[in-house]
Scaffold this motif. Structure first.
Motif, PDB file in Angstrom:
ATOM      1  N   PHE A  10      20.444  93.523   0.246  1.00 27.68           N
ATOM      2  CA  PHE A  10      20.173  92.598   1.319  1.00 27.68           C
ATOM      3  C   PHE A  10      21.039  91.866   1.834  1.00 27.68           C
ATOM      4  O   PHE A  10      20.728  91.079   2.801  1.00 27.68           O
ATOM      5  CB  PHE A  10      18.655  91.495   0.710  1.00 27.68           C
ATOM      6  N   VAL A  11      22.046  92.542   1.084  1.00 26.39           N
ATOM      7  CA  VAL A  11      22.924  91.296   2.038  1.00 26.39           C
ATOM      8  C   VAL A  11      24.590  92.328   2.472  1.00 26.39           C
ATOM      9  O   VAL A  11      24.646  92.189   3.415  1.00 26.39           O
ATOM     10  CB  VAL A  11      23.993  90.869   0.932  1.00 26.39           C
ATOM     11  N   LYS A  12      24.106  93.604   2.489  1.00 29.34           N
ATOM     12  CA  LYS A  12      25.220  94.087   2.490  1.00 29.34           C
ATOM     13  C   LYS A  12      24.474  94.273   4.499  1.00 29.34           C
ATOM     14  O   LYS A  12      22.863  94.449   4.603  1.00 29.34           O
ATOM     15  CB  LYS A  12      24.878  96.068   2.151  1.00 29.34           C
ATOM     16  N   GLY A  13      25.017  95.112   4.871  1.00 31.10           N
ATOM     17  CA  GLY A  13      24.734  95.237   6.719  1.00 31.10           C
ATOM     18  C   GLY A  13      26.629  95.233   7.218  1.00 31.10           C
ATOM     19  O   GLY A  13      27.416  94.315   7.283  1.00 31.10           O
ATOM     20  N   GLU A  14      26.220  94.936   9.462  1.00 35.68           N
ATOM     21  CA  GLU A  14      27.469  94.955   9.540  1.00 35.68           C
ATOM     22  C   GLU A  14      27.812  92.904   9.686  1.00 35.68           C
ATOM     23  O   GLU A  14      26.805  92.083  10.103  1.00 35.68           O
ATOM     24  CB  GLU A  14      26.857  95.003  11.512  1.00 35.68           C
ATOM     25  N   PHE A  15      28.999  92.648   9.232  1.00 32.53           N
ATOM     26  CA  PHE A  15      29.211  91.922   9.746  1.00 32.53           C
ATOM     27  C   PHE A  15      29.023  91.279  10.883  1.00 32.53           C
ATOM     28  O   PHE A  15      29.362  91.609  11.853  1.00 32.53           O
ATOM     29  CB  PHE A  15      30.607  91.472   9.529  1.00 32.53           C
ATOM     30  N   PRO A  16      28.364  89.866  11.189  1.00 30.69           N
ATOM     31  CA  PRO A  16      28.333  88.858  11.883  1.00 30.69           C
ATOM     32  C   PRO A  16      28.596  88.787  13.070  1.00 30.69           C
ATOM     33  O   PRO A  16      29.594  88.013  12.902  1.00 30.69           O
ATOM     34  CB  PRO A  16      27.475  87.926  11.731  1.00 30.69           C
ATOM     35  N   VAL A  17      29.505  89.655  14.539  1.00 31.12           N
ATOM     36  CA  VAL A  17      30.749  89.308  15.386  1.00 31.12           C
ATOM     37  C   VAL A  17      30.101  88.992  17.335  1.00 31.12           C
ATOM     38  O   VAL A  17      28.706  89.982  17.034  1.00 31.12           O
ATOM     39  CB  VAL A  17      31.189  90.289  15.224  1.00 31.12           C
ATOM     40  N   THR A  18      30.462  89.052  17.362  1.00 30.26           N
ATOM     41  CA  THR A  18      30.423  88.524  19.010  1.00 30.26           C
ATOM     42  C   THR A  18      31.354  90.009  19.847  1.00 30.26           C
ATOM     43  O   THR A  18      32.215  90.396  19.078  1.00 30.26           O
ATOM     44  CB  THR A  18      30.755  87.399  19.570  1.00 30.26           C
ATOM     45  N   HIS A  19      30.802  90.163  21.127  1.00 32.48           N
ATOM     46  CA  HIS A  19      30.920  91.575  21.593  1.00 32.48           C
ATOM     47  C   HIS A  19      32.516  90.997  22.966  1.00 32.48           C
ATOM     48  O   HIS A  19      31.881  91.259  24.067  1.00 32.48           O
ATOM     49  CB  HIS A  19      31.343  92.596  22.268  1.00 32.48           C
ATOM     50  N   ASN A  20      32.565  89.609  22.635  1.00 27.84           N
ATOM     51  CA  ASN A  20      33.282  89.350  24.390  1.00 27.84           C
ATOM     52  C   ASN A  20      34.476  88.881  24.430  1.00 27.84           C
ATOM     53  O   ASN A  20      34.928  88.811  23.564  1.00 27.84           O
ATOM     54  CB  ASN A  20      33.119  87.254  24.374  1.00 27.84           C
ATOM     55  N   ARG A  21      34.986  89.746  25.368  1.00 30.32           N
ATOM     56  CA  ARG A  21      36.268  90.373  25.262  1.00 30.32           C
ATOM     57  C   ARG A  21      36.959  89.454  25.835  1.00 30.32           C
ATOM     58  O   ARG A  21      38.193  89.264  25.288  1.00 30.32           O
ATOM     59  CB  ARG A  21      36.315  91.969  26.310  1.00 30.32           C
ATOM     60  N   PHE A  22      36.843  88.447  26.752  1.00 29.79           N
ATOM     61  CA  PHE A  22      37.773  86.831  26.961  1.00 29.79           C
ATOM     62  C   PHE A  22      38.156  86.098  25.777  1.00 29.79           C
ATOM     63  O   PHE A  22      39.338  86.557  25.874  1.00 29.79           O
ATOM     64  CB  PHE A  22      36.657  86.410  28.544  1.00 29.79           C
ATOM     65  N   LEU A  23      37.004  85.829  25.639  1.00 28.59           N
ATOM     66  CA  LEU A  23      36.895  85.339  23.867  1.00 28.59           C
ATOM     67  C   LEU A  23      38.072  86.073  23.056  1.00 28.59           C
ATOM     68  O   LEU A  23      38.516  85.634  22.386  1.00 28.59           O
ATOM     69  CB  LEU A  23      35.412  84.792  23.231  1.00 28.59           C
ATOM     70  N   ARG A  24      37.973  86.701  22.845  1.00 25.07           N
ATOM     71  CA  ARG A  24      38.683  88.142  21.979  1.00 25.07           C
ATOM     72  C   ARG A  24      40.224  87.804  21.863  1.00 25.07           C
ATOM     73  O   ARG A  24      40.701  87.772  21.234  1.00 25.07           O
ATOM     74  CB  ARG A  24      38.616  89.095  21.283  1.00 25.07           C
ATOM     75  N   TRP A  25      40.298  88.115  24.045  1.00 23.10           N
ATOM     76  CA  TRP A  25      41.596  87.881  24.097  1.00 23.10           C
ATOM     77  C   TRP A  25      41.590  86.801  24.014  1.00 23.10           C
ATOM     78  O   TRP A  25      43.638  86.353  23.849  1.00 23.10           O
ATOM     79  CB  TRP A  25      41.581  88.420  25.257  1.00 23.10           C
ATOM     80  N   VAL A  26      41.264  85.312  24.339  1.00 25.08           N
ATOM     81  CA  VAL A  26      41.593  84.156  24.636  1.00 25.08           C
ATOM     82  C   VAL A  26      42.316  83.669  22.320  1.00 25.08           C
ATOM     83  O   VAL A  26      43.107  83.324  22.820  1.00 25.08           O
ATOM     84  CB  VAL A  26      41.017  83.113  24.150  1.00 25.08           C
ATOM     85  N   GLY A  27      42.122  84.220  21.938  1.00 23.59           N
ATOM     86  CA  GLY A  27      42.317  84.605  20.242  1.00 23.59           C
ATOM     87  C   GLY A  27      43.154  84.934  19.767  1.00 23.59           C
ATOM     88  O   GLY A  27      44.093  83.422  19.523  1.00 23.59           O
ATOM     89  N   ARG A  28      43.785  86.328  20.895  1.00 26.81           N
ATOM     90  CA  ARG A  28      44.971  87.001  20.147  1.00 26.81           C
ATOM     91  C   ARG A  28      45.778  86.428  21.457  1.00 26.81           C
ATOM     92  O   ARG A  28      46.885  86.010  20.627  1.00 26.81           O
ATOM     93  CB  ARG A  28      44.979  88.521  20.922  1.00 26.81           C
ATOM     94  N   LEU A  29      45.941  85.132  22.203  1.00 24.52           N
ATOM     95  CA  LEU A  29      47.103  84.454  22.863  1.00 24.52           C
ATOM     96  C   LEU A  29      47.329  83.729  22.370  1.00 24.52           C
ATOM     97  O   LEU A  29      48.175  82.626  21.777  1.00 24.52           O
ATOM     98  CB  LEU A  29      46.825  84.541  24.236  1.00 24.52           C
ATOM     99  N   GLY A  30      46.433  82.682  21.565  1.00 24.76           N
ATOM    100  CA  GLY A  30      46.650  81.440  20.359  1.00 24.76           C
ATOM    101  C   GLY A  30      47.098  82.071  19.478  1.00 24.76           C
ATOM    102  O   GLY A  30      47.989  81.460  19.148  1.00 24.76           O
ATOM    103  N   MET A  31      46.657  83.148  18.323  1.00 28.05           N
ATOM    104  CA  MET A  31      47.555  83.546  17.581  1.00 28.05           C
ATOM    105  C   MET A  31      48.741  83.741  17.889  1.00 28.05           C
ATOM    106  O   MET A  31      50.186  83.295  16.790  1.00 28.05           O
ATOM    107  CB  MET A  31      47.090  84.479  17.000  1.00 28.05           C
ATOM    108  N   ARG A  32      49.129  84.425  19.107  1.00 28.42           N
ATOM    109  CA  ARG A  32      50.728  84.169  19.380  1.00 28.42           C
ATOM    110  C   ARG A  32      51.422  82.973  19.760  1.00 28.42           C
ATOM    111  O   ARG A  32      52.926  82.778  19.632  1.00 28.42           O
ATOM    112  CB  ARG A  32      50.455  85.614  20.477  1.00 28.42           C
ATOM    113  N   VAL A  33      50.875  82.563  20.807  1.00 23.46           N
ATOM    114  CA  VAL A  33      51.440  80.996  20.787  1.00 23.46           C
ATOM    115  C   VAL A  33      51.891  80.303  19.776  1.00 23.46           C
ATOM    116  O   VAL A  33      52.410  79.570  19.533  1.00 23.46           O
ATOM    117  CB  VAL A  33      50.285  79.991  21.686  1.00 23.46           C
ATOM    118  N   LEU A  34      50.908  80.258  18.756  1.00 27.14           N
ATOM    119  CA  LEU A  34      49.998  79.367  17.447  1.00 27.14           C
ATOM    120  C   LEU A  34      51.768  79.490  16.935  1.00 27.14           C
ATOM    121  O   LEU A  34      52.163  79.333  15.137  1.00 27.14           O
ATOM    122  CB  LEU A  34      49.403  79.067  16.938  1.00 27.14           C
ATOM    123  N   GLY A  35      52.563  80.679  16.917  1.00 23.13           N
ATOM    124  CA  GLY A  35      53.754  81.263  15.634  1.00 23.13           C
ATOM    125  C   GLY A  35      53.657  82.757  15.728  1.00 23.13           C
ATOM    126  O   GLY A  35      54.184  83.045  14.980  1.00 23.13           O
ATOM    127  N   GLY A  36      52.665  83.349  15.834  1.00 26.12           N
ATOM    128  CA  GLY A  36      52.839  84.716  15.814  1.00 26.12           C
ATOM    129  C   GLY A  36      52.058  85.075  13.979  1.00 26.12           C
ATOM    130  O   GLY A  36      52.507  85.828  13.603  1.00 26.12           O
TER     131      GLY A  36
END
Length: 200
Positions: A10-36
């Protein structure tokens, strides 16, 4: 006899995710800006889990964690005082994954969260087991009691500032011996160094 490390169906299944490409891009950019920052490992195929994040030594942990969440498109939840869930903050806190908790209730935080896990189809709860940004020798054990009673896995997430790495551990089912389980979970953080140079 069932292996205590086996994840219930009952716990198994797809890990809950969103599919907003813009927000994913913002997150990747933030990871680079904060030190890679880099992410090592993958989230397990579960729809319910508790994610202990450590070591927690700085306010910088929040923006780093937020960028990682966005970059991976994760749908996460966190605990907040029920008194905060009022106009005008209620809508925003709920949208950001906040779960209101009344510490004075008869069930307490553990009981309330066990109930939430049983009622919801998806719930990924992020917690900081140290409970403070100061160096502590004893972690709070509430998250282990939640996981054990709700029969959901614990997935350790280590923030290692020395390597600028987010290390995702395996999904661990928690047995009855909480003290031993605490040491087992903490062992996945031994290599990680916090922002202030402190390790778990």
């Amino acid at each position: 006899m069932t292996d205590k490390n086996t994840i219930p169906e009952f716990v198994k299944g797809e890990f809950p995710v969103t599919h907003n490409r813009f927000l994913r891009w913002v997150g990747r950019l933030g990871m680079r800006v904060l030190g890679g920052w880099k992410i090592n490992g993958e989230m397990p195929s579960v729809k319910k889990a508790i994610l202990p994040v450590a070591p927690h030594t700085s306010n910088w942990d929040f923006p780093v964690g937020a960028c990682v969440m966005l970059a991976m498109g994760l749908k996460l939840n966190y605990l907040a005082k029920h008194s905060l869930f009022r106009f005008p903050l209620k809508g925003l806190l709920t949208k950001l994954g906040g779960i209101p908790i009344d510490r004075s209730s008869a069930n307490g935080v553990v009981g309330n969260m066990v109930k939430q896990f049983r009622e919801k189809d998806e719930l990924i709860l992020v917690i900081t087991p140290e409970g403070t940004r100061k160096r502590v020798h004893e972690w709070k054990k509430g998250f282990l009691h939640m996981a054990q009673q709700a029969k959901v896995p614990v997935v350790p997430i280590a923030f290692d500032y020395a390597r600028k790495a987010i290390d995702i551990g395996p999904a661990l089912m928690i047995g009855d011996e909480i003290e031993k389980e605490l040491e087992r979970v903490k062992s996945y953080f031994e290599h990680a160094q916090g922002k202030r140079g402190e390790a778990c």
